[in-house]
Design a protein around this motif. Structure first.
Motif, mmCIF file in Angstrom:
data_model
loop_
_atom_site.group_PDB
_atom_site.id
_atom_site.type_symbol
_atom_site.label_atom_id
_atom_site.label_comp_id
_atom_site.label_asym_id
_atom_site.label_seq_id
_atom_site.Cartn_x
_atom_site.Cartn_y
_atom_site.Cartn_z
ATOM 1 N N LEU A 1 0.819 -1.223 0.000
ATOM 2 C CA LEU A 1 0.000 0.000 0.000
ATOM 3 C C LEU A 1 0.854 1.275 0.000
ATOM 4 N N TRP A 2 2.109 1.153 0.424
ATOM 5 C CA TRP A 2 3.035 2.301 0.440
ATOM 6 C C TRP A 2 3.547 2.621 -0.974
ATOM 7 N N THR A 3 3.665 1.577 -1.797
ATOM 8 C CA THR A 3 4.273 1.758 -3.126
ATOM 9 C C THR A 3 3.541 2.789 -3.997
ATOM 10 N N PRO A 4 2.194 2.736 -4.123
ATOM 11 C CA PRO A 4 1.542 3.730 -5.000
ATOM 12 C C PRO A 4 1.785 5.187 -4.597
ATOM 13 N N PRO A 5 1.544 5.599 -3.322
ATOM 14 C CA PRO A 5 1.828 7.010 -3.000
ATOM 15 C C PRO A 5 3.297 7.380 -3.213
ATOM 16 N N LEU B 1 -5.855 9.084 -1.199
ATOM 17 C CA LEU B 1 -6.758 7.943 -0.987
ATOM 18 C C LEU B 1 -5.997 6.672 -0.604
ATOM 19 N N TYR B 2 -4.845 6.453 -1.239
ATOM 20 C CA TYR B 2 -4.069 5.250 -0.925
ATOM 21 C C TYR B 2 -3.332 5.374 0.403
ATOM 22 N N THR B 3 -3.162 6.614 0.886
ATOM 23 C CA THR B 3 -2.462 6.804 2.160
ATOM 24 C C THR B 3 -3.296 6.255 3.323
ATOM 25 N N PHE B 4 -4.622 6.354 3.233
ATOM 26 C CA PHE B 4 -5.473 5.907 4.356
ATOM 27 C C PHE B 4 -5.347 4.403 4.632
ATOM 28 N N PRO B 5 -5.540 3.528 3.624
ATOM 29 C CA PRO B 5 -5.346 2.094 3.931
ATOM 30 C C PRO B 5 -3.920 1.762 4.347
ATOM 31 N N MET B 6 -2.937 2.520 3.792
ATOM 32 C CA MET B 6 -1.540 2.286 4.188
ATOM 33 C C MET B 6 -1.354 2.588 5.676
ATOM 34 N N VAL B 7 -1.928 3.712 6.124
ATOM 35 C CA VAL B 7 -1.834 4.093 7.538
ATOM 36 C C VAL B 7 -2.496 3.032 8.415
ATOM 37 N N ALA B 8 -3.666 2.545 7.977
ATOM 38 C CA ALA B 8 -4.385 1.520 8.754
ATOM 39 C C ALA B 8 -3.543 0.241 8.871
ATOM 40 N N ALA B 9 -2.949 -0.186 7.752
ATOM 41 C CA ALA B 9 -2.127 -1.409 7.766
ATOM 42 C C ALA B 9 -0.883 -1.222 8.620
ATOM 43 N N ALA B 10 -0.312 -0.004 8.589
ATOM 44 C CA ALA B 10 0.934 0.246 9.320
ATOM 45 C C ALA B 10 0.709 0.322 10.830
ATOM 46 N N ILE B 11 -0.474 0.800 11.244
ATOM 47 C CA ILE B 11 -0.740 0.906 12.683
ATOM 48 C C ILE B 11 -1.287 -0.418 13.237
ATOM 49 N N ALA B 12 -1.960 -1.200 12.375
ATOM 50 C CA ALA B 12 -2.669 -2.416 12.805
ATOM 51 C C ALA B 12 -1.867 -3.386 13.685
ATOM 52 N N PRO B 13 -0.577 -3.654 13.405
ATOM 53 C CA PRO B 13 0.129 -4.637 14.249
ATOM 54 C C PRO B 13 0.100 -4.297 15.744
ATOM 55 N N TRP B 14 0.019 -3.020 16.061
ATOM 56 C CA TRP B 14 0.041 -2.620 17.480
ATOM 57 C C TRP B 14 -1.283 -2.961 18.192
ATOM 58 N N PRO B 15 -2.468 -2.417 17.730
ATOM 59 C CA PRO B 15 -3.718 -2.795 18.407
ATOM 60 C C PRO B 15 -4.025 -4.292 18.330
ATOM 61 N N LEU B 16 -3.488 -4.987 17.330
ATOM 62 C CA LEU B 16 -3.734 -6.436 17.229
ATOM 63 C C LEU B 16 -2.852 -7.227 18.202
ATOM 64 N N GLY B 17 -1.983 -6.523 18.899
ATOM 65 C CA GLY B 17 -1.133 -7.189 19.895
ATOM 66 C C GLY B 17 0.050 -7.927 19.303
ATOM 67 N N LEU B 18 0.374 -7.629 18.040
ATOM 68 C CA LEU B 18 1.491 -8.325 17.391
ATOM 69 C C LEU B 18 2.820 -7.632 17.671
ATOM 70 N N THR B 19 2.749 -6.359 18.116
ATOM 71 C CA THR B 19 3.963 -5.607 18.458
ATOM 72 C C THR B 19 3.721 -4.859 19.765
ATOM 73 N N GLY B 20 4.779 -4.255 20.307
ATOM 74 C CA GLY B 20 4.662 -3.521 21.565
ATOM 75 C C GLY B 20 4.509 -2.016 21.345
ATOM 76 N N TRP B 21 4.714 -1.268 22.460
ATOM 77 C CA TRP B 21 4.452 0.176 22.413
ATOM 78 C C TRP B 21 5.493 0.940 21.582
ATOM 79 N N ILE B 22 6.709 0.407 21.469
ATOM 80 C CA ILE B 22 7.731 1.135 20.691
ATOM 81 C C ILE B 22 7.287 1.243 19.234
ATOM 82 N N TYR B 23 6.862 0.095 18.679
ATOM 83 C CA TYR B 23 6.366 0.130 17.295
ATOM 84 C C TYR B 23 5.112 0.999 17.215
#
Lengths: 43, 302
Positions: free
Chosen positions: B183-187, B223-245
């Motif tokens: 999702l980062w590639t297009p912008p 428009l493509y930045t929004f899903p990219m932001v969602a994908a980039a933040i997702a690992p944290w609320p999903l518990g896959l990473t910690g607070w640093i990420y």
């Protein structure tokens, strides 16, 4: 082929041969290291 | 008509430096970094030699894809200022040399990956090379303005390969890492294509600014930045990473969004006035490095 051009060709061939020799040497060392690593893991 | 010589003197063997240039070393640095981060983010430790070999194979695979891309695109490269001095369009190497080098390097990287790690990592590496060469370079690039959207998947494989090389499987986190780069590639590329669009137009490449116009491209970037932001933040609320990420991704994504809005608001049509586009392009590279570095720090510190 003119002498100057011949020299350029030979220089490029020498340079490529040197780089190939270095890469092959590194490849042999890498394969050795991979083999040792796999043996260590399996033990 | 280009004045760049396309004919190579067959008697002259290519210089090894030109063979190295064929692998696009600058592009490779990002590929190696994201592949290394995928490898380091995996939940199990990896033997340093096997980890090094996996990253080396990712680099060689990317180099092979770059070489085959240049072998196929020699006519396009000759028409663009940015690429006209590459070894093939500049006439410093024969096409056959580039083809043999690219195929040889690609096959070698996949076999070495299979020997050192596992079948899955080797298979994904092979798919990524074939995807970049056949799907992006041969099929999409000259046919559709969406070339970069689907073709972006090719550059998104490295963290997946790194992870698979260590664990032998693929879980949610590496898929999210894939999604982030995809999702980062297009912008990222559309920001670049806005200020070099005349190059693409002259070469006949249907990049979005050439086909749909500048305004539409700026809208697409946002428009493509929004899903990219969602994908980039997702690992944290999903518990896959910690607070640093989590903290790093919030900051980096907030800056990316601000810069994307600045591009959206810009009305300039001349490349010289495209400061926001140039800033977004430059930041997007730092963004990806920062995000993946935060992932590794998070994994190793906590």
């Amino acid at each position: 082929m003119p002498q100057e051009e011949d020299e350029v060709v030979r220089k490029r061939q020498r340079d490529r041969a040197k780089v190939t020799a270095i890469l092959l040497g590194l490849f042999v060392m890498l394969m050795f290291a991979i083999t040792i690593a796999k043996m260590t893991i399996n033990q | 008509m280009s004045s760049v010589p396309l004919q190579h003197d067959q008697r002259l063997p290519a210089e090894w430096r030109d063979l190295l240039a064929l692998t696009k070393p600058r592009v490779m640095s990002l590929v190696v970094f994201t592949g290394l981060c995928g490898l380091l983010a995996a939940p199990v430790p990896v033997h340093p030699v096997l980890g090094f070999t996996a990253v080396l194979c990712i680099a060689l695979g990317a180099g092979a894809a770059g070489a085959l891309n240049q072998w196929y695109e020699v006519d396009l490269d000759a028409k663009m200022k940015r690429t006209a001095n590459r070894p093939l369009p500049a006439g410093r190497m024969s096409r056959q040399t580039a083809l043999h080098f690219g195929v040889g390097l690609g096959v070698f990287s996949v076999i070495l990956m299979d020997l050192a790690t596992n079948h899955l990592a080797a298979a994904v590496l092979a798919i990524s090379i074939l995807f970049y060469v056949l799907v992006y370079t041969v099929w999409l690039k000259r046919r559709t303005a969406q070339n970069i959207v689907i073709g972006g998947a090719a550059g998104a494989f490295p963290p997946l390969i790194g992870w698979a090389a260590v664990t032998g499987d693929v879980t949610i986190l590496p898929i999210l890492l894939f999604a982030i780069i995809f999702l980062w590639t297009p912008p990222h590329f559309w920001a670049l294509s806005l200020f070099v669009r005349t190059d693409y137009a002259n070469a006949g490449v249907p990049m979005l600014p050439v086909v749909a116009g500048i305004e539409s491209t700026r809208r697409h970037i946002l428009l493509y930045t929004f899903p990219m932001v969602a994908a980039a933040i997702a690992p944290w609320p999903l518990g896959l990473t910690g607070w640093i990420y989590g903290a790093a991704s919030l900051v980096l994504n907030a800056i990316f969004l601000v810069l994307a809005f600045a591009v959206f608001a810009n009305k300039a049509t001349e490349a010289k006035q495209m400061g926001p586009e140039k800033r977004l392009f430059a930041f997007s590279i730092f963004y990806l490095f920062g995000l993946f570095a935060a992932l590794v720090v998070d994994r190793w510190v906590i």
